[in-house]
Design a protein around this motif. Structure first.
Motif, PDB file in Angstrom:
ATOM      1  N   GLY A   1       0.725  -1.095   0.199  1.00  0.00           N
ATOM      2  CA  GLY A   1      -0.201   0.125   0.067  1.00  0.00           C
ATOM      3  C   GLY A   1       0.943   1.229   0.010  1.00  0.00           C
ATOM      4  N   MET A   2       1.831   1.240   0.820  1.00  0.00           N
ATOM      5  CA  MET A   2       2.670   2.457   1.097  1.00  0.00           C
ATOM      6  C   MET A   2       3.679   2.673  -0.492  1.00  0.00           C
TER       7      MET A   2
ATOM      8  N   VAL B   1       1.102   4.038  -2.997  1.00  0.00           N
ATOM      9  CA  VAL B   1       0.880   5.609  -2.731  1.00  0.00           C
ATOM     10  C   VAL B   1       1.916   6.404  -3.160  1.00  0.00           C
ATOM     11  N   SER B   2       3.235   5.808  -2.715  1.00  0.00           N
ATOM     12  CA  SER B   2       4.253   6.635  -2.769  1.00  0.00           C
ATOM     13  C   SER B   2       4.597   6.962  -4.299  1.00  0.00           C
TER      14      SER B   2
ATOM     15  N   LEU C   1       2.620  11.063   1.016  1.00  0.00           N
ATOM     16  CA  LEU C   1       1.267  10.389   1.423  1.00  0.00           C
ATOM     17  C   LEU C   1       1.273   9.036   1.861  1.00  0.00           C
ATOM     18  N   ALA C   2       2.579   8.295   1.719  1.00  0.00           N
ATOM     19  CA  ALA C   2       2.873   7.009   1.983  1.00  0.00           C
ATOM     20  C   ALA C   2       2.485   6.566   3.491  1.00  0.00           C
TER      21      ALA C   2
ATOM     22  N   SER D   1      -1.115   6.369   4.104  1.00  0.00           N
ATOM     23  CA  SER D   1      -1.800   5.300   3.359  1.00  0.00           C
ATOM     24  C   SER D   1      -1.708   4.313   4.424  1.00  0.00           C
TER      25      SER D   1
ATOM     26  N   VAL E   1      -4.809   4.700   6.511  1.00  0.00           N
ATOM     27  CA  VAL E   1      -5.941   4.362   5.814  1.00  0.00           C
ATOM     28  C   VAL E   1      -6.323   2.856   5.703  1.00  0.00           C
ATOM     29  N   ILE E   2      -5.158   1.960   5.461  1.00  0.00           N
ATOM     30  CA  ILE E   2      -5.450   0.445   5.322  1.00  0.00           C
ATOM     31  C   ILE E   2      -5.974   0.060   6.589  1.00  0.00           C
TER      32      ILE E   2
END
Length: 283
Positions: free
Chosen positions: A242-243, A246-247, A254-255, A258, A261-262
């Motif tokens: 996920g990171m 997003v990165s 924003l990493a 994220s 968010v997960i």
């Protein structure tokens, strides 16, 4: 498509370190119902021991072995000498002590080795889309998870450790040395934490190098389920992926967000984690 593949491979590699640290947290939580905030500090001591041995011998692998041994011994000593007497009176006090131990050990490492960064190499080359160091990280975590499964499921030691963790009174009546099994669990967990440190520490180490890694590690443990070792591995890989996505697509700033968010998304659907066991509620 190539960019997506690169992000996926990078996410799996970084997620391996989070998975290893999450796995160490889950093992201790299963045995004692404690979240060990001192785990990154024990990993820190192990990594600095590896750094010192590597500097003296010139061999990374001797340092690597030293890190695992130091992690095993340090975890066992902390449980036996510090945590066990306090946990008998209050679990909350024991959790607070692990947090204090984190700060004390970080300060001690800074006094001994200094607060500046030290260069520390990877096990293998870190060049290319999916470097040998990335392959080693994934392979090491996968091998540890498989070995733990085999030990817990098919050996007398694993049976005793599970009995000590889930039914301590019945285990004592059956002749199991519950205290020894708990110490062994802490030792194994800290050994895995030392492995996580060796994967996440390079190329530079400092007394606070594992602060962010610990945040992602405990996030992975919560996402996967604090009662499930394989959930910790899946959670770590999921956080890493996920990171990375997003990165790569939205920006590195924003990493970290994220990961939160997960956690929110997973716990909204599975409050006890992805691989948590459903429990019956008594009324």
């Amino acid at each position: 498509m190539t960019h997506f593949i690169n992000l996926t491979l990078n996410g799996l590699a970084s997620g391996a370190a989070y998975a290893a640290l999450a796995l160490s947290l889950v093992i201790i939580y299963q045995a004692t119902r404690l979240v060990n905030f001192a785990q990154p500090a024990l990993a820190l001591v192990a990594v600095y021991a590896a750094y010192t041995i590597t500097q003296l011998t010139g061999s990374y692998w001797i340092g690597f072995a030293a890190a695992l041994i130091v992690g095993l011994v340090a975890g066992a000593l902390v449980e036996r000498v510090i945590i066990r007497p306090i946990a008998k009176t209050s679990q909350l006090n024991a959790i607070i002590v692990t947090l204090g131990l984190l700060l004390v050990i970080q300060g001690g490492v800074g006094m001994i080795w200094g607060n500046e960064q030290h260069g520390f190499s990877y096990a293998f080359g870190y060049v290319g889309r999916f470097s040998p160091a990335d392959v080693f990280a994934l392979a090491a975590v996968g091998a540890v998870a498989l070995l733990l499964f085999l030990v817990y499921r098919f050996t007398p030691l694993g049976l005793r450790m599970r009995a000590a963790a889930f039914r301590p009174e019945a285990a004592r009546l059956s002749g199991v040395k519950v205290g020894l099994m708990l110490t062994a669990g802490w030792g194994i967990a800290s050994l895995i934490g030392a492995l996580a440190g060796m994967l996440a520490g390079p190329p530079f180490i400092s007394p606070n190098v594992f602060d962010v890694v610990f945040v992602f590690g405990i996030t992975a443990a919560v996402v996967g389920g604090l009662d499930n070792p394989f959930g910790a591995v899946i959670g770590g890989l999921l956080i890493g992926l996920g990171m990375s996505y997003v990165s790569g697509y939205l920006g590195p700033e924003l990493a970290t967000l994220s990961a939160l968010v997960i956690v929110v998304l997973v716990l909204s659907v599975r409050p006890d984690g992805i691989l948590s066991r459903p429990t019956a509620r008594k009324v």
